[in-house]
Design a protein around this motif. Structure first.
Motif, PDB file in Angstrom:
ATOM      1  N   ALA A  10      47.139  31.492  30.098  1.00  0.00           N
ATOM      2  CA  ALA A  10      46.272  30.393  29.680  1.00  0.00           C
ATOM      3  C   ALA A  10      46.933  29.067  30.021  1.00  0.00           C
ATOM      4  O   ALA A  10      48.160  28.978  30.180  1.00  0.00           O
ATOM      5  CB  ALA A  10      45.991  30.481  28.182  1.00  0.00           C
ATOM      6  N   TYR A  11      46.104  28.040  30.111  1.00  0.00           N
ATOM      7  CA  TYR A  11      46.590  26.695  30.385  1.00  0.00           C
ATOM      8  C   TYR A  11      45.892  25.716  29.456  1.00  0.00           C
ATOM      9  O   TYR A  11      44.663  25.691  29.388  1.00  0.00           O
ATOM     10  CB  TYR A  11      46.315  26.315  31.845  1.00  0.00           C
ATOM     11  N   ARG A  12      46.682  24.973  28.716  1.00  0.00           N
ATOM     12  CA  ARG A  12      46.162  23.913  27.863  1.00  0.00           C
ATOM     13  C   ARG A  12      46.364  22.604  28.622  1.00  0.00           C
ATOM     14  O   ARG A  12      47.488  22.207  28.901  1.00  0.00           O
ATOM     15  CB  ARG A  12      46.885  23.894  26.517  1.00  0.00           C
ATOM     16  N   TRP A  13      45.266  21.950  28.945  1.00  0.00           N
ATOM     17  CA  TRP A  13      45.278  20.816  29.867  1.00  0.00           C
ATOM     18  C   TRP A  13      46.313  19.758  29.471  1.00  0.00           C
ATOM     19  O   TRP A  13      46.310  19.245  28.366  1.00  0.00           O
ATOM     20  CB  TRP A  13      43.890  20.181  29.909  1.00  0.00           C
ATOM     21  N   ASP A  14      47.261  19.488  30.392  1.00  0.00           N
ATOM     22  CA  ASP A  14      48.309  18.482  30.195  1.00  0.00           C
ATOM     23  C   ASP A  14      49.141  18.734  28.939  1.00  0.00           C
ATOM     24  O   ASP A  14      49.646  17.784  28.328  1.00  0.00           O
ATOM     25  CB  ASP A  14      47.709  17.068  30.125  1.00  0.00           C
ATOM     26  N   ALA A  15      49.305  20.001  28.540  1.00  0.00           N
ATOM     27  CA  ALA A  15      50.057  20.275  27.313  1.00  0.00           C
ATOM     28  C   ALA A  15      50.959  21.501  27.415  1.00  0.00           C
ATOM     29  O   ALA A  15      52.146  21.419  27.095  1.00  0.00           O
ATOM     30  CB  ALA A  15      49.110  20.433  26.129  1.00  0.00           C
ATOM     31  N   ALA A  16      50.405  22.651  27.834  1.00  0.00           N
ATOM     32  CA  ALA A  16      51.209  23.874  27.809  1.00  0.00           C
ATOM     33  C   ALA A  16      50.605  24.951  28.694  1.00  0.00           C
ATOM     34  O   ALA A  16      49.411  24.915  29.019  1.00  0.00           O
ATOM     35  CB  ALA A  16      51.324  24.399  26.374  1.00  0.00           C
ATOM     36  N   VAL A  17      51.441  25.908  29.079  1.00  0.00           N
ATOM     37  CA  VAL A  17      50.996  27.132  29.732  1.00  0.00           C
ATOM     38  C   VAL A  17      51.386  28.288  28.819  1.00  0.00           C
ATOM     39  O   VAL A  17      52.378  28.210  28.091  1.00  0.00           O
ATOM     40  CB  VAL A  17      51.618  27.313  31.132  1.00  0.00           C
ATOM     41  N   SER A  18      50.595  29.363  28.842  1.00  0.00           N
ATOM     42  CA  SER A  18      50.803  30.464  27.900  1.00  0.00           C
ATOM     43  C   SER A  18      50.761  31.806  28.602  1.00  0.00           C
ATOM     44  O   SER A  18      50.027  31.982  29.575  1.00  0.00           O
ATOM     45  CB  SER A  18      49.735  30.445  26.800  1.00  0.00           C
ATOM     46  N   ALA A  19      51.543  32.737  28.091  1.00  0.00           N
ATOM     47  CA  ALA A  19      51.475  34.146  28.492  1.00  0.00           C
ATOM     48  C   ALA A  19      50.895  34.922  27.323  1.00  0.00           C
ATOM     49  O   ALA A  19      51.316  34.749  26.177  1.00  0.00           O
ATOM     50  CB  ALA A  19      52.860  34.676  28.843  1.00  0.00           C
ATOM     51  N   LEU A  20      49.903  35.777  27.592  1.00  0.00           N
ATOM     52  CA  LEU A  20      49.189  36.502  26.542  1.00  0.00           C
ATOM     53  C   LEU A  20      49.245  37.998  26.793  1.00  0.00           C
ATOM     54  O   LEU A  20      49.158  38.442  27.939  1.00  0.00           O
ATOM     55  CB  LEU A  20      47.720  36.058  26.507  1.00  0.00           C
ATOM     56  N   ALA A  21      49.380  38.755  25.711  1.00  0.00           N
ATOM     57  CA  ALA A  21      49.400  40.212  25.830  1.00  0.00           C
ATOM     58  C   ALA A  21      48.805  40.821  24.570  1.00  0.00           C
ATOM     59  O   ALA A  21      48.942  40.277  23.470  1.00  0.00           O
ATOM     60  CB  ALA A  21      50.823  40.732  26.036  1.00  0.00           C
ATOM     61  N   GLY A  22      48.118  41.955  24.744  1.00  0.00           N
ATOM     62  CA  GLY A  22      47.539  42.647  23.603  1.00  0.00           C
ATOM     63  C   GLY A  22      47.501  44.142  23.849  1.00  0.00           C
ATOM     64  O   GLY A  22      47.453  44.586  25.000  1.00  0.00           O
ATOM     65  N   PHE A  23      47.536  44.903  22.761  1.00  0.00           N
ATOM     66  CA  PHE A  23      47.505  46.357  22.898  1.00  0.00           C
ATOM     67  C   PHE A  23      46.589  46.945  21.831  1.00  0.00           C
ATOM     68  O   PHE A  23      46.729  46.657  20.637  1.00  0.00           O
ATOM     69  CB  PHE A  23      48.901  46.947  22.760  1.00  0.00           C
ATOM     70  N   GLN A  24      45.626  47.741  22.271  1.00  0.00           N
ATOM     71  CA  GLN A  24      44.706  48.439  21.366  1.00  0.00           C
ATOM     72  C   GLN A  24      45.389  49.733  20.938  1.00  0.00           C
ATOM     73  O   GLN A  24      45.312  50.763  21.602  1.00  0.00           O
ATOM     74  CB  GLN A  24      43.391  48.739  22.087  1.00  0.00           C
ATOM     75  N   ILE A  25      46.081  49.690  19.791  1.00  0.00           N
ATOM     76  CA  ILE A  25      46.875  50.824  19.331  1.00  0.00           C
ATOM     77  C   ILE A  25      45.987  52.021  19.027  1.00  0.00           C
ATOM     78  O   ILE A  25      46.264  53.146  19.445  1.00  0.00           O
ATOM     79  CB  ILE A  25      47.688  50.425  18.084  1.00  0.00           C
ATOM     80  N   THR A  26      44.924  51.783  18.277  1.00  0.00           N
ATOM     81  CA  THR A  26      43.892  52.790  18.010  1.00  0.00           C
ATOM     82  C   THR A  26      42.547  52.100  18.208  1.00  0.00           C
ATOM     83  O   THR A  26      42.483  50.902  18.500  1.00  0.00           O
ATOM     84  CB  THR A  26      43.992  53.341  16.576  1.00  0.00           C
ATOM     85  N   ASP A  27      41.453  52.835  18.005  1.00  0.00           N
ATOM     86  CA  ASP A  27      40.137  52.223  18.151  1.00  0.00           C
ATOM     87  C   ASP A  27      39.919  51.084  17.166  1.00  0.00           C
ATOM     88  O   ASP A  27      39.148  50.160  17.443  1.00  0.00           O
ATOM     89  CB  ASP A  27      39.042  53.276  17.958  1.00  0.00           C
ATOM     90  N   GLY A  28      40.594  51.138  16.025  1.00  0.00           N
ATOM     91  CA  GLY A  28      40.389  50.102  15.015  1.00  0.00           C
ATOM     92  C   GLY A  28      41.567  49.176  14.792  1.00  0.00           C
ATOM     93  O   GLY A  28      41.516  48.322  13.910  1.00  0.00           O
ATOM     94  N   LEU A  29      42.626  49.311  15.572  1.00  0.00           N
ATOM     95  CA  LEU A  29      43.831  48.508  15.340  1.00  0.00           C
ATOM     96  C   LEU A  29      44.337  47.906  16.647  1.00  0.00           C
ATOM     97  O   LEU A  29      44.605  48.628  17.610  1.00  0.00           O
ATOM     98  CB  LEU A  29      44.925  49.370  14.706  1.00  0.00           C
ATOM     99  N   MET A  30      44.464  46.566  16.667  1.00  0.00           N
ATOM    100  CA  MET A  30      44.944  45.860  17.848  1.00  0.00           C
ATOM    101  C   MET A  30      46.020  44.861  17.453  1.00  0.00           C
ATOM    102  O   MET A  30      45.943  44.220  16.406  1.00  0.00           O
ATOM    103  CB  MET A  30      43.796  45.115  18.539  1.00  0.00           C
ATOM    104  N   VAL A  31      47.036  44.723  18.296  1.00  0.00           N
ATOM    105  CA  VAL A  31      48.086  43.742  18.089  1.00  0.00           C
ATOM    106  C   VAL A  31      48.177  42.870  19.338  1.00  0.00           C
ATOM    107  O   VAL A  31      47.954  43.344  20.463  1.00  0.00           O
ATOM    108  CB  VAL A  31      49.447  44.422  17.790  1.00  0.00           C
ATOM    109  N   GLY A  32      48.458  41.582  19.146  1.00  0.00           N
ATOM    110  CA  GLY A  32      48.537  40.674  20.280  1.00  0.00           C
ATOM    111  C   GLY A  32      49.655  39.670  20.104  1.00  0.00           C
ATOM    112  O   GLY A  32      50.073  39.347  18.985  1.00  0.00           O
TER     113      GLY A  32
END
Length: 305
Positions: A243-265
């Motif tokens: 992601a890029y926040r205009w004139d402020a920051a760049v970001s790295a994002l990651a997420g994992f769907q552990i089960t059908d009802g549980l996600m961590v990011g």
């Protein structure tokens, strides 16, 4: 070393005056949309709870820390929804805690498009702990202990989505509030923030999805703020993006769907302004839990938004 008081003044000037962005900032805004748009409430069509923690500008004394908890549920058989959102922001000795209950009314379109109108209502509690400030005058009657002020607020939002896209416009807090205006030196006023969000999901192949998204923030007296992100989902399990926040920051994002009802990011921000010379970045983590048993389709393909 500069004392905490000076650090707080710098942070408040940077966060509240220069940028005038007073609402909580998130890199993974695509997962907690209800926080700033009540029209999103219930759109996941299952009971969904999300907890998020963000520590900003790590290494800078008194830097912002945000905790966010939200829960939403469908209501009845017409795709309406109810929800609750709680946010706690802390910057040095300054803390703002708010809770907003929301309701969304949904109209089903002629195709798979759904139109949701949302309203929210709740309160904010703004407090300053002067015990954390190095004071020049220890006997100053206006800088003793912890002082706080309670204020109500309301919000509204409009959210439209289909199976592969969404767009929404909202203002989570419409009322302007002035805190401690009996002491002019400590007056702090909040302003209405307006958000425009949108995203699309491209099915590149049976195992890969691509989702670009954008969040635009506007508040009177500040330049337009724009966050642009691009995420890839692999095999409906692993998400990776930037992601890029205009004139402020760049970001790295990651997420994992552990089960059908549980996600961590997890998200990491690298500051691109001069402030980046004085901190080691920002960290953000979230955990989402959903009762997917009521929706068989979710067991096959978890929702991307």
């Amino acid at each position: 070393m500069k004392n905490i008081y000076h650090i707080v003044i710098i942070l408040l000037a940077g966060v509240f005056s220069a940028s005038a962005q007073q609402e909580s900032q998130y890199s993974q805004y695509m997962y907690n949309t209800m926080t700033f748009n009540p029209g999103y409430t219930g759109s996941r069509e299952v009971i969904s709870a999300l907890g998020l923690y963000r520590t900003q500008w790590v290494g800078l004394e008194g830097a912002p820390k945000t905790m966010n908890f939200s829960i939403q549920s469908p209501l009845g058989t017409h795709a309406n929804g109810i929800g609750l959102n709680v946010v706690s922001d802390q910057i040095g000795p300054v803390k703002n805690t708010g809770a907003m209950a929301s309701f969304a009314y949904t109209i089903l379109g002629s195709t798979d498009v759904k139109y949701s109108f949302g309203v929210s209502g709740g309160f904010d509690n703004f407090s300053v702990d002067y015990n954390k400030v190095n004071r020049e005058r220890m006997d100053d009657p206006y800088m003793v202990g912890t002082v706080s002020q309670f204020s109500p607020n309301v919000g509204a939002g409009f959210y439209v989505h289909a199976d592969s896209w969404y767009v929404g416009i909202s203002s989570p807090k419409l009322l302007k509030t002035s805190y401690f205006d009996d002491v002019k030196q400590t007056t702090y006023s909040t302003k209405s923030h307006f958000y425009l969000i949108g995203g699309y999901v491209f099915d590149l192949n049976p195992y890969l999805k691509f989702k670009p998204a954008v969040l635009t923030k506007y508040v009177s007296g500040a330049p337009l703020a724009v966050d642009v992100s691009a995420n890839f989902m692999f095999n409906d399990k692993f998400t990776l993006g930037a992601a890029y926040r205009w004139d402020a920051a760049v970001s790295a994002l990651a997420g994992f769907q552990i089960t059908d009802g549980l996600m961590v990011g997890y998200g990491y921000d690298y500051e691109t302004t001069k402030l980046g010379n004085y901190n080691s970045g920002s960290h953000e983590i979230f955990l989402r839990f959903e009762l997917t048993g009521s929706s068989k389709s979710r067991l096959v393909t978890p929702r991307f938004f």
